[in-house]
Design a protein around this motif. Structure first.
Motif, PDB file in Angstrom:
ATOM      1  N   GLY A 238       0.838  -1.195   0.000  1.00  0.00           N
ATOM      2  CA  GLY A 238       0.000   0.000   0.000  1.00  0.00           C
ATOM      3  C   GLY A 238       0.869   1.240   0.000  1.00  0.00           C
ATOM      4  O   GLY A 238       2.098   1.150   0.140  1.00  0.00           O
ATOM      5  N   THR A 239       0.247   2.393  -0.149  1.00  0.00           N
ATOM      6  CA  THR A 239       1.023   3.636  -0.169  1.00  0.00           C
ATOM      7  C   THR A 239       1.643   3.933   1.196  1.00  0.00           C
ATOM      8  O   THR A 239       2.665   4.610   1.284  1.00  0.00           O
ATOM      9  N   HIS A 240       1.032   3.428   2.308  1.00  0.00           N
ATOM     10  CA  HIS A 240       1.591   3.702   3.642  1.00  0.00           C
ATOM     11  C   HIS A 240       2.460   2.558   4.148  1.00  0.00           C
ATOM     12  O   HIS A 240       3.520   2.784   4.714  1.00  0.00           O
ATOM     13  N   ARG A 241       1.954   1.342   3.992  1.00  0.00           N
ATOM     14  CA  ARG A 241       2.673   0.187   4.557  1.00  0.00           C
ATOM     15  C   ARG A 241       2.501  -1.014   3.641  1.00  0.00           C
ATOM     16  O   ARG A 241       1.594  -1.042   2.805  1.00  0.00           O
ATOM     17  N   THR A 242       3.348  -2.010   3.880  1.00  0.00           N
ATOM     18  CA  THR A 242       3.252  -3.266   3.133  1.00  0.00           C
ATOM     19  C   THR A 242       3.043  -4.393   4.129  1.00  0.00           C
ATOM     20  O   THR A 242       3.767  -4.479   5.136  1.00  0.00           O
ATOM     21  N   LEU A 243       2.054  -5.235   3.840  1.00  0.00           N
ATOM     22  CA  LEU A 243       1.753  -6.350   4.743  1.00  0.00           C
ATOM     23  C   LEU A 243       2.237  -7.645   4.089  1.00  0.00           C
ATOM     24  O   LEU A 243       1.971  -7.888   2.913  1.00  0.00           O
ATOM     25  N   VAL A 244       2.963  -8.439   4.874  1.00  0.00           N
ATOM     26  CA  VAL A 244       3.429  -9.737   4.373  1.00  0.00           C
ATOM     27  C   VAL A 244       2.795 -10.814   5.244  1.00  0.00           C
ATOM     28  O   VAL A 244       2.892 -10.764   6.474  1.00  0.00           O
ATOM     29  N   ARG A 252       5.353 -15.570  13.084  1.00  0.00           N
ATOM     30  CA  ARG A 252       5.380 -14.280  12.398  1.00  0.00           C
ATOM     31  C   ARG A 252       4.502 -14.399  11.158  1.00  0.00           C
ATOM     32  O   ARG A 252       4.934 -14.177  10.043  1.00  0.00           O
ATOM     33  N   ARG A 253       3.267 -14.810  11.435  1.00  0.00           N
ATOM     34  CA  ARG A 253       2.373 -15.076  10.298  1.00  0.00           C
ATOM     35  C   ARG A 253       2.159 -13.804   9.475  1.00  0.00           C
ATOM     36  O   ARG A 253       2.179 -13.814   8.269  1.00  0.00           O
ATOM     37  N   ILE A 254       1.960 -12.694  10.205  1.00  0.00           N
ATOM     38  CA  ILE A 254       1.776 -11.417   9.498  1.00  0.00           C
ATOM     39  C   ILE A 254       2.835 -10.433   9.981  1.00  0.00           C
ATOM     40  O   ILE A 254       3.101 -10.339  11.186  1.00  0.00           O
ATOM     41  N   SER A 255       3.444  -9.728   9.055  1.00  0.00           N
ATOM     42  CA  SER A 255       4.310  -8.612   9.448  1.00  0.00           C
ATOM     43  C   SER A 255       3.906  -7.397   8.623  1.00  0.00           C
ATOM     44  O   SER A 255       3.588  -7.525   7.425  1.00  0.00           O
ATOM     45  N   VAL A 256       3.886  -6.256   9.291  1.00  0.00           N
ATOM     46  CA  VAL A 256       3.482  -5.018   8.617  1.00  0.00           C
ATOM     47  C   VAL A 256       4.714  -4.121   8.551  1.00  0.00           C
ATOM     48  O   VAL A 256       5.287  -3.763   9.584  1.00  0.00           O
ATOM     49  N   HIS A 257       5.137  -3.823   7.349  1.00  0.00           N
ATOM     50  CA  HIS A 257       6.397  -3.104   7.129  1.00  0.00           C
ATOM     51  C   HIS A 257       6.106  -1.630   6.864  1.00  0.00           C
ATOM     52  O   HIS A 257       5.433  -1.299   5.890  1.00  0.00           O
ATOM     53  N   ASP A 258       6.636  -0.817   7.747  1.00  0.00           N
ATOM     54  CA  ASP A 258       6.443   0.619   7.561  1.00  0.00           C
ATOM     55  C   ASP A 258       7.611   1.136   6.727  1.00  0.00           C
ATOM     56  O   ASP A 258       8.374   1.992   7.151  1.00  0.00           O
ATOM     57  N   ARG A 259       7.793   0.542   5.600  1.00  0.00           N
ATOM     58  CA  ARG A 259       8.902   0.937   4.726  1.00  0.00           C
ATOM     59  C   ARG A 259       8.451   0.732   3.288  1.00  0.00           C
ATOM     60  O   ARG A 259       7.571  -0.073   3.014  1.00  0.00           O
ATOM     61  N   GLY A 260       9.028   1.470   2.411  1.00  0.00           N
ATOM     62  CA  GLY A 260       8.622   1.319   1.021  1.00  0.00           C
ATOM     63  C   GLY A 260       9.246   2.400   0.168  1.00  0.00           C
ATOM     64  O   GLY A 260      10.154   3.116   0.598  1.00  0.00           O
ATOM     65  N   VAL A 261       8.729   2.487  -1.022  1.00  0.00           N
ATOM     66  CA  VAL A 261       9.276   3.424  -2.008  1.00  0.00           C
ATOM     67  C   VAL A 261       8.398   4.670  -2.037  1.00  0.00           C
ATOM     68  O   VAL A 261       7.182   4.570  -1.978  1.00  0.00           O
ATOM     69  N   GLN A 262       9.038   5.831  -2.088  1.00  0.00           N
ATOM     70  CA  GLN A 262       8.271   7.076  -2.217  1.00  0.00           C
ATOM     71  C   GLN A 262       8.739   7.824  -3.449  1.00  0.00           C
ATOM     72  O   GLN A 262       9.934   7.911  -3.711  1.00  0.00           O
ATOM     73  N   VAL A 276      13.087   9.317  -6.438  1.00  0.00           N
ATOM     74  CA  VAL A 276      12.603   8.170  -5.682  1.00  0.00           C
ATOM     75  C   VAL A 276      13.376   8.106  -4.376  1.00  0.00           C
ATOM     76  O   VAL A 276      14.583   8.273  -4.361  1.00  0.00           O
ATOM     77  N   SER A 277      12.657   7.888  -3.271  1.00  0.00           N
ATOM     78  CA  SER A 277      13.380   7.702  -2.012  1.00  0.00           C
ATOM     79  C   SER A 277      12.812   6.462  -1.322  1.00  0.00           C
ATOM     80  O   SER A 277      11.716   5.996  -1.648  1.00  0.00           O
ATOM     81  N   TYR A 278      13.575   5.941  -0.353  1.00  0.00           N
ATOM     82  CA  TYR A 278      13.157   4.731   0.340  1.00  0.00           C
ATOM     83  C   TYR A 278      12.857   5.089   1.783  1.00  0.00           C
ATOM     84  O   TYR A 278      13.683   5.700   2.469  1.00  0.00           O
ATOM     85  N   ARG A 279      11.662   4.728   2.223  1.00  0.00           N
ATOM     86  CA  ARG A 279      11.263   5.019   3.606  1.00  0.00           C
ATOM     87  C   ARG A 279      11.584   3.782   4.444  1.00  0.00           C
ATOM     88  O   ARG A 279      11.138   2.678   4.123  1.00  0.00           O
TER      89      ARG A 279
END
Ligand SMILES: NC(=O)c1ccc[n+]([C@@H]2O[C@H](COP(=O)([O-])OP(=O)(O)OC[C@H]3O[C@@H](n4cnc5c(N)ncnc54)[C@H](O)[C@@H]3O)[C@@H](O)[C@H]2O)c1
Length: 352
Positions: A238-244, A252-262, A276-279
């Protein structure tokens, strides 16, 4: 408290025993009978010294007044005829995925249930897992932001099914998950798929499916019966976070990553616009309840009957998944040409 509802499980092969075990353990249900053409299979499920009846004849099950509902876990080709007979006999029905081998039969099942005033449910098992419920809530709350893409990988050394290819065997799981987690459900405007049969098994054993969501996100589903490594992974960006979601990692069935491409802020300068920057932020691992999805599924079936309402995974949800599977098969038969799935009328189950 209301008396438990009587249920019979029809089909005691690979999956039926799981249904029987969960109905047996659930306080809302009384497992009355297990039926299989192969008597020995039904006997094995019921076990010794049990009052649960074993039978080989579906008609005998449907004639029993103490059977309020049936659960159908026979091969897909038999689902429609058994479900229609059960509805005609006044029983509530839960059917294994896929609802039927084609949407014409599946629409008949939806109409028959509506006419009979009985519950028709599809066992989209994954929809009853704590992981899917967490993901649905996270998307609905906007925790991931706008959804950009969803990647599903479901590969393992699979049983090559006699009646269906890998697309029809495994992709219903991912399509039903999409139907549960996407606001407004599964409603792609185009589906394309390719399947391959590298070993000459007579049907696709490896397949890739692409579709879009109502909001324009892109979806990729990979299914494979030939992989020695078992992978059950979903990535939702997603634009805010990525869920794996790694369903094979209970810690660790679900992890929510507050990182991504901006992509840099838009401005008059072209170079600035494309920067492009990496959060890099935290990774959160939510605590999820460990419980068997089928227990929640049989509980929802009982609640829907008692409350005279459609279950969370009703026949219409089963039809939405079928319409995408049919479009995927048509696309695969035409070298991956995009196909528009038929629209499911949520009122009456007609395919338009
Ligand atoms: N929800 C899930 O995660 C999940 C997992 C596996 C299978 N399934 C579904 O469950 C269904 C059954 O799959 P399976 O792998 O258990 O198949 P299976 O072949 O192992 O078992 C089917 C059983 O049905 C019996 N049967 C066939 N026709 C019958 C009839 N007319 N009357 C009574 N018994 C009959 C067979 O004798 C057999 O024992 C399929 O629709 C499959 O897609 C769902």
């Amino acid at each position: 408290m209301a008396r438990p509802l009587g249920v019979a499980v029809i089909g005691a092969g690979y999956w039926g025993p799981n249904l029987a075990r969960n109905f047996r353990a659930h306080p809302a249900w009384d497992l009355v009978a297990v039926c299989d053409r192969d008597r020995a299979r039904a006997e094995k499920v019921v076990g010794a010294r049990s009052t649960v009846e074993v039978c080989t004849d579906v008609e005998a099950v449907l004639a029993r007044p103490d059977v309020d509902a049936v659960a159908i876990a026979t091969p897909a080709a038999t689902h429609a005829s058994i479900a229609l007979a059960a509805l005609e006999a006044g029983k509530h029905v839960v059917v294994e995925k896929p609802l039927a081998p084609d949407s014409t039969d599946a629409s008949k099942m939806v109409r028959a249930a509506r006419d009979a005033g009985r519950v028709l449910m599809i066992d989209h098992t994954y929809c009853y897992t704590p992981a899917v419920q967490y993901i649905r809530d996270a998307i609905a709350k906007g925790a991931l932001g706008r959804i950009l893409y969803l990647e599903f990988t479901r590969i393992n050394l699979g049983l090559i099914q006699p009646d269906v290819d890998v697309l029809w065997d495994l992709a219903p799981h991912d399509l039903s998950i999409l139907d549960a987690i996407l606001p407004g459900g599964l409603a792609p405007t185009r589906v394309s798929a390719v399947g391959s049969d590298p070993l000459g098994a007579g049907k696709a054993c490896v397949a890739h499916l692409n579709l879009d969501t109502r909001d324009g996100a892109t979806v990729h589903i990979a299914v494979n019966w030939l992989s020695p490594t078992k992978i059950r992974q979903t990535v939702i960006g997603g634009t805010h976070r990525t869920l794996v979601w790694d369903d094979l990692d209970p810690a660790r069935r679900i992890s929510v990553h507050d990182r991504g491409v901006q992509i840099g802020p838009s401005g008059p300068d072209l170079r600035e616009r494309s920067a492009v920057s990496y959060r890099l932020g935290d990774i959160t691992v939510p605590a999820l309840e460990e419980r068997e999805a089928l227990s929640a599924m049989v509980g929802e079936f009982a609640a829907a009957i008692r409350e005279d309402r459609p279950p969370a995974t009703d026949g219409i949800a089963g039809l939405r998944v079928l319409s995408v599977l049919e479009a995927a098969s048509a696309s695969a038969a035409d070298h991956g040409r995009p196909v528009r799935p038929r629209h499911v009328n949520a009122e009456n189950g007609d395919m338009e």
